[in-house]
Design a protein around this motif. Structure first.
Motif, short mmCIF file in Angstrom:
data_model
loop_
_atom_site.label_atom_id
_atom_site.label_comp_id
_atom_site.label_asym_id
_atom_site.label_seq_id
_atom_site.Cartn_x
_atom_site.Cartn_y
_atom_site.Cartn_z
N PRO A 31 0.80 -1.23 0.00
CA PRO A 31 0.00 0.00 0.00
C PRO A 31 0.83 1.29 0.00
N PHE A 32 0.18 2.33 -0.51
CA PHE A 32 0.70 3.69 -0.49
C PHE A 32 0.07 4.42 0.69
N SER A 33 0.76 5.39 1.21
CA SER A 33 0.14 6.27 2.20
C SER A 33 -0.72 7.29 1.45
N GLN A 34 -1.64 7.91 2.15
CA GLN A 34 -2.48 8.94 1.54
C GLN A 34 -1.61 10.09 1.03
N GLN A 35 -0.57 10.43 1.76
CA GLN A 35 0.35 11.50 1.35
C GLN A 35 1.04 11.14 0.03
N GLU A 36 1.45 9.88 -0.12
CA GLU A 36 2.09 9.45 -1.36
C GLU A 36 1.12 9.50 -2.53
N LYS A 37 -0.13 9.11 -2.31
CA LYS A 37 -1.15 9.18 -3.37
C LYS A 37 -1.40 10.62 -3.79
N GLU A 38 -1.48 11.52 -2.82
CA GLU A 38 -1.70 12.93 -3.14
C GLU A 38 -0.51 13.50 -3.92
N ARG A 39 0.70 13.10 -3.55
CA ARG A 39 1.89 13.57 -4.26
C ARG A 39 1.90 13.03 -5.69
N ALA A 40 1.49 11.78 -5.89
CA ALA A 40 1.42 11.21 -7.24
C ALA A 40 0.41 11.99 -8.09
N GLU A 41 -0.73 12.34 -7.52
CA GLU A 41 -1.73 13.14 -8.24
C GLU A 41 -1.16 14.50 -8.61
N GLN A 42 -0.47 15.12 -7.68
CA GLN A 42 0.13 16.43 -7.93
C GLN A 42 1.16 16.35 -9.06
#
Length: 81
Positions: A31-42
């Motif tokens: 799994p990814f952390s929520q912070q990592e997912k948000e950074r990927a989106e950015q």
């Protein structure tokens, strides 16, 4: 003829691609952390924004096509010679 997708449709398409990629990655690596997912989106948004900017600059810097130009590009004149 289909019109170009709206900015919202384009963003939603990119989001679905990212979600599919992340889901595949999580299946393989964990799994990814929520912070990592948000950074990927950015990062994805930044990449597409840069691509759009470069495409707009490229089009802006091109001279308009004249009527004679396609014939010169194809290597023959209007009479087929």
């Amino acid at each position: 003829m289909r019109s170009a997708p709206s900015e919202e449709e384009d963003r939603e398409r990119r989001r679905r691609i990212l979600d599919a990629y992340l889901a595949d990655y999580e299946r393989r690596k964990g799994p990814f952390s929520q912070q990592e997912k948000e950074r990927a989106e950015q990062l994805l948004d930044e990449v597409f924004a840069e691509e759009e900017r470069l495409a707009a600059e490229s089009l802006r810097d091109q001279p308009p096509i004249t009527k004679a130009e396609p014939e010169a590009i194809l290597g023959y004149g209007p009479d087929g010679v």
